[in-house]
Write a protein that holds these residues in place. Sequence first.
Motif, PDB file in Angstrom:
ATOM      1  N   GLU A 173       0.968  -1.193  -0.029  1.00 37.37           N
ATOM      2  CA  GLU A 173       0.108  -0.001   0.051  1.00 37.37           C
ATOM      3  C   GLU A 173       0.741   1.171   0.012  1.00 37.37           C
ATOM      4  O   GLU A 173       0.750   2.423  -0.724  1.00 37.37           O
ATOM      5  N   GLU A 174       1.663   1.366   0.931  1.00 34.63           N
ATOM      6  CA  GLU A 174       2.597   2.589   0.988  1.00 34.63           C
ATOM      7  C   GLU A 174       3.347   2.880  -0.274  1.00 34.63           C
ATOM      8  O   GLU A 174       3.578   3.986  -0.712  1.00 34.63           O
ATOM      9  N   GLU A 175       4.033   1.784  -0.698  1.00 33.46           N
ATOM     10  CA  GLU A 175       4.828   1.736  -2.086  1.00 33.46           C
ATOM     11  C   GLU A 175       3.888   2.414  -3.223  1.00 33.46           C
ATOM     12  O   GLU A 175       4.307   3.339  -3.757  1.00 33.46           O
ATOM     13  N   LEU A 176       2.746   1.809  -3.250  1.00 37.23           N
ATOM     14  CA  LEU A 176       1.878   2.401  -4.437  1.00 37.23           C
ATOM     15  C   LEU A 176       1.385   3.767  -4.240  1.00 37.23           C
ATOM     16  O   LEU A 176       1.459   4.639  -5.325  1.00 37.23           O
ATOM     17  N   LEU A 177       1.301   4.355  -2.806  1.00 37.66           N
ATOM     18  CA  LEU A 177       0.563   5.690  -2.805  1.00 37.66           C
ATOM     19  C   LEU A 177       1.725   6.619  -2.931  1.00 37.66           C
ATOM     20  O   LEU A 177       1.682   7.569  -3.395  1.00 37.66           O
ATOM     21  N   ARG A 178       2.950   6.148  -2.462  1.00 33.72           N
ATOM     22  CA  ARG A 178       4.379   6.960  -2.503  1.00 33.72           C
ATOM     23  C   ARG A 178       4.518   7.317  -3.998  1.00 33.72           C
ATOM     24  O   ARG A 178       4.842   8.307  -4.675  1.00 33.72           O
ATOM     25  N   GLY A 179       4.234   6.167  -4.897  1.00 33.58           N
ATOM     26  CA  GLY A 179       4.453   6.160  -6.498  1.00 33.58           C
ATOM     27  C   GLY A 179       3.429   7.152  -6.912  1.00 33.58           C
ATOM     28  O   GLY A 179       3.840   8.013  -7.758  1.00 33.58           O
ATOM     29  N   TYR A 180       2.307   7.002  -6.495  1.00 34.41           N
ATOM     30  CA  TYR A 180       1.208   7.925  -6.898  1.00 34.41           C
ATOM     31  C   TYR A 180       1.706   9.383  -6.696  1.00 34.41           C
ATOM     32  O   TYR A 180       1.505  10.302  -7.367  1.00 34.41           O
ATOM     33  N   HIS A 181       1.951   9.556  -5.493  1.00 38.61           N
ATOM     34  CA  HIS A 181       2.322  11.094  -5.091  1.00 38.61           C
ATOM     35  C   HIS A 181       3.718  11.554  -5.642  1.00 38.61           C
ATOM     36  O   HIS A 181       3.656  12.803  -6.121  1.00 38.61           O
ATOM     37  N   ASP A 182       4.523  10.928  -5.922  1.00 31.29           N
ATOM     38  CA  ASP A 182       5.875  11.213  -6.816  1.00 31.29           C
ATOM     39  C   ASP A 182       5.337  11.513  -8.287  1.00 31.29           C
ATOM     40  O   ASP A 182       5.856  12.491  -8.875  1.00 31.29           O
ATOM     41  N   ALA A 183       4.268  10.762  -8.608  1.00 33.43           N
ATOM     42  CA  ALA A 183       3.891  11.091 -10.005  1.00 33.43           C
ATOM     43  C   ALA A 183       2.940  12.562  -9.941  1.00 33.43           C
ATOM     44  O   ALA A 183       3.217  13.250 -11.117  1.00 33.43           O
ATOM     45  N   LEU A 184       2.640  12.752  -8.832  1.00 31.41           N
ATOM     46  CA  LEU A 184       1.885  14.186  -8.924  1.00 31.41           C
ATOM     47  C   LEU A 184       2.867  15.042  -9.036  1.00 31.41           C
ATOM     48  O   LEU A 184       2.515  16.133  -9.604  1.00 31.41           O
ATOM     49  N   VAL A 185       3.953  14.966  -8.125  1.00 30.65           N
ATOM     50  CA  VAL A 185       5.027  15.957  -8.404  1.00 30.65           C
ATOM     51  C   VAL A 185       5.705  16.252  -9.460  1.00 30.65           C
ATOM     52  O   VAL A 185       5.861  17.341 -10.158  1.00 30.65           O
ATOM     53  N   ARG A 186       5.818  15.070 -10.083  1.00 29.61           N
ATOM     54  CA  ARG A 186       6.664  15.091 -11.680  1.00 29.61           C
ATOM     55  C   ARG A 186       5.425  15.889 -12.554  1.00 29.61           C
ATOM     56  O   ARG A 186       6.069  16.507 -13.446  1.00 29.61           O
ATOM     57  N   GLY A 187       4.124  15.823 -12.473  1.00 30.82           N
ATOM     58  CA  GLY A 187       3.186  16.267 -13.276  1.00 30.82           C
ATOM     59  C   GLY A 187       3.046  17.887 -12.791  1.00 30.82           C
ATOM     60  O   GLY A 187       2.244  18.345 -13.447  1.00 30.82           O
ATOM     61  N   GLY A 188       3.794  18.403 -11.963  1.00 31.45           N
ATOM     62  CA  GLY A 188       3.898  19.934 -11.714  1.00 31.45           C
ATOM     63  C   GLY A 188       3.132  20.313 -10.167  1.00 31.45           C
ATOM     64  O   GLY A 188       2.910  21.546 -10.277  1.00 31.45           O
ATOM     65  N   VAL A 189       2.724  19.051  -9.498  1.00 32.57           N
ATOM     66  CA  VAL A 189       2.025  19.719  -8.385  1.00 32.57           C
ATOM     67  C   VAL A 189       3.209  19.971  -7.375  1.00 32.57           C
ATOM     68  O   VAL A 189       3.952  19.210  -6.948  1.00 32.57           O
ATOM     69  N   THR A 190       2.998  21.322  -6.550  1.00 32.40           N
ATOM     70  CA  THR A 190       3.947  21.690  -5.864  1.00 32.40           C
ATOM     71  C   THR A 190       3.417  21.975  -4.359  1.00 32.40           C
ATOM     72  O   THR A 190       4.273  22.369  -3.516  1.00 32.40           O
ATOM     73  N   ASP A 191       1.996  21.915  -4.221  1.00 28.06           N
ATOM     74  CA  ASP A 191       1.403  22.422  -2.878  1.00 28.06           C
ATOM     75  C   ASP A 191       0.710  21.268  -2.484  1.00 28.06           C
ATOM     76  O   ASP A 191      -0.434  21.323  -1.640  1.00 28.06           O
ATOM     77  N   TYR A 192       0.997  19.999  -2.252  1.00 21.74           N
ATOM     78  CA  TYR A 192       0.561  18.871  -1.910  1.00 21.74           C
ATOM     79  C   TYR A 192       1.397  17.974  -1.452  1.00 21.74           C
ATOM     80  O   TYR A 192       2.224  17.170  -2.064  1.00 21.74           O
ATOM     81  N   SER A 193       1.846  17.870  -0.100  1.00 18.96           N
ATOM     82  CA  SER A 193       2.914  17.332   0.597  1.00 18.96           C
ATOM     83  C   SER A 193       2.672  15.655   0.797  1.00 18.96           C
ATOM     84  O   SER A 193       1.213  15.376   0.689  1.00 18.96           O
ATOM     85  N   TRP A 194       3.463  14.855   0.832  1.00 19.38           N
ATOM     86  CA  TRP A 194       3.204  13.511   1.179  1.00 19.38           C
ATOM     87  C   TRP A 194       2.273  13.240   2.553  1.00 19.38           C
ATOM     88  O   TRP A 194       1.450  12.422   2.457  1.00 19.38           O
TER      89      TRP A 194
END
Length: 364
Positions: free
Chosen positions: A286-307
């Motif tokens: 679960e955590e691995e998948l969610l961290r991968g999702y959050h990393d993809a958000l950051v790569r997509g330009g999201v800068t105001d949404y912390s882990w």
Amino acid sequence: MSASTTVIATAADITPAWLTQVLGDSPRITGDARVADVVATRIGTGQLGTTYLLEVTYADGGVGKPARMVAKLPALDPANRALAASLACYSREVAFYSNLAGTLPIRTPECYHASVSADGQDFCLLLEDLTPAAEVTQVEGCDLAHARAALEQAAALHAGSWRDPALAEQEWLLSALPVWQQMSAALPQAQVAFRERYAGLLDDTTIEVAESVAGGAAARWVEQLTEPRCLWHSDFRLDNLLFDASGGRVPVAVVDWQSVALASGPVDASYFIGAGLPTEVRREHEEELLRGYHDALVRGGVTDYSWEQCLAEYRVNSLAGFVISVVVSIGTERSPEGDALFTTMAARHAAHIKDCGAVALLEG
């Protein structure tokens, strides 16, 4: 592709003459599109709509034109059809393909025609055929490779629409919140009917969570969705994802946009992880998948949404899938396929809610 008051509603209405007319009006079809013959074959097991594979023969041979496409039409069962119309499912999906699909960094089927009746009861979509695709079903669950690919698409949808002011001006996207308020308000009675309907098919955790969520947690969860931060597919699950589509040329395509809306947080990630994998697999990764999702958000330009914010909303949003499973199931006609789908989803979402401590978080 604008809404129309004259819309076909059954496969029998898909005649060569009708198809010639709508393809001729489509900006995605070039040249003459005179259809000589069309054969429609039912595919899929959708609860709120019916889909058909169309095999099309053109008078001029059809060079450069789609020989196969998918037609999506209203549900055949009157109860399912009425439920879909009451939730504005058909008008919402037509609006998505007409206004948004081409603007987002995700893969969806190309749309050749989209129309809906004024009362929202009838609609027709003609979509790109992306078969063959891998057989990955909601009841069986997916492996980690498919889960990662799906979450990349979810992140692309969310990052690609993140705080877009133009989306907040589209009333049809904002109108979903009252629907969720109605669903949460209906949950106390719905969960009783759900437990009666599926008596003997539900595990102890599902029954326990049904009772605890109905105590007010669902209503408090809906209150968390008020900020229109990004697009929310709302039914982001395996049966609405085509893996290795077009014979492997398309890694993942996202379909079924009947519930798309704006929401405060990326609910789709919690909904997908909660029931897309068997519970024990979900717990381990679960955590691995969610961290991968959050990393993809950051790569997509999201800068105001912390882990930390992502994790907190993920836990609370575990309620989404359970609310959908319970409320939608009792408004549809029973079938062996439907029973397997709804009870499996409810069990996995219930375990997810309990593991996340979501009810306690909402009460705290």
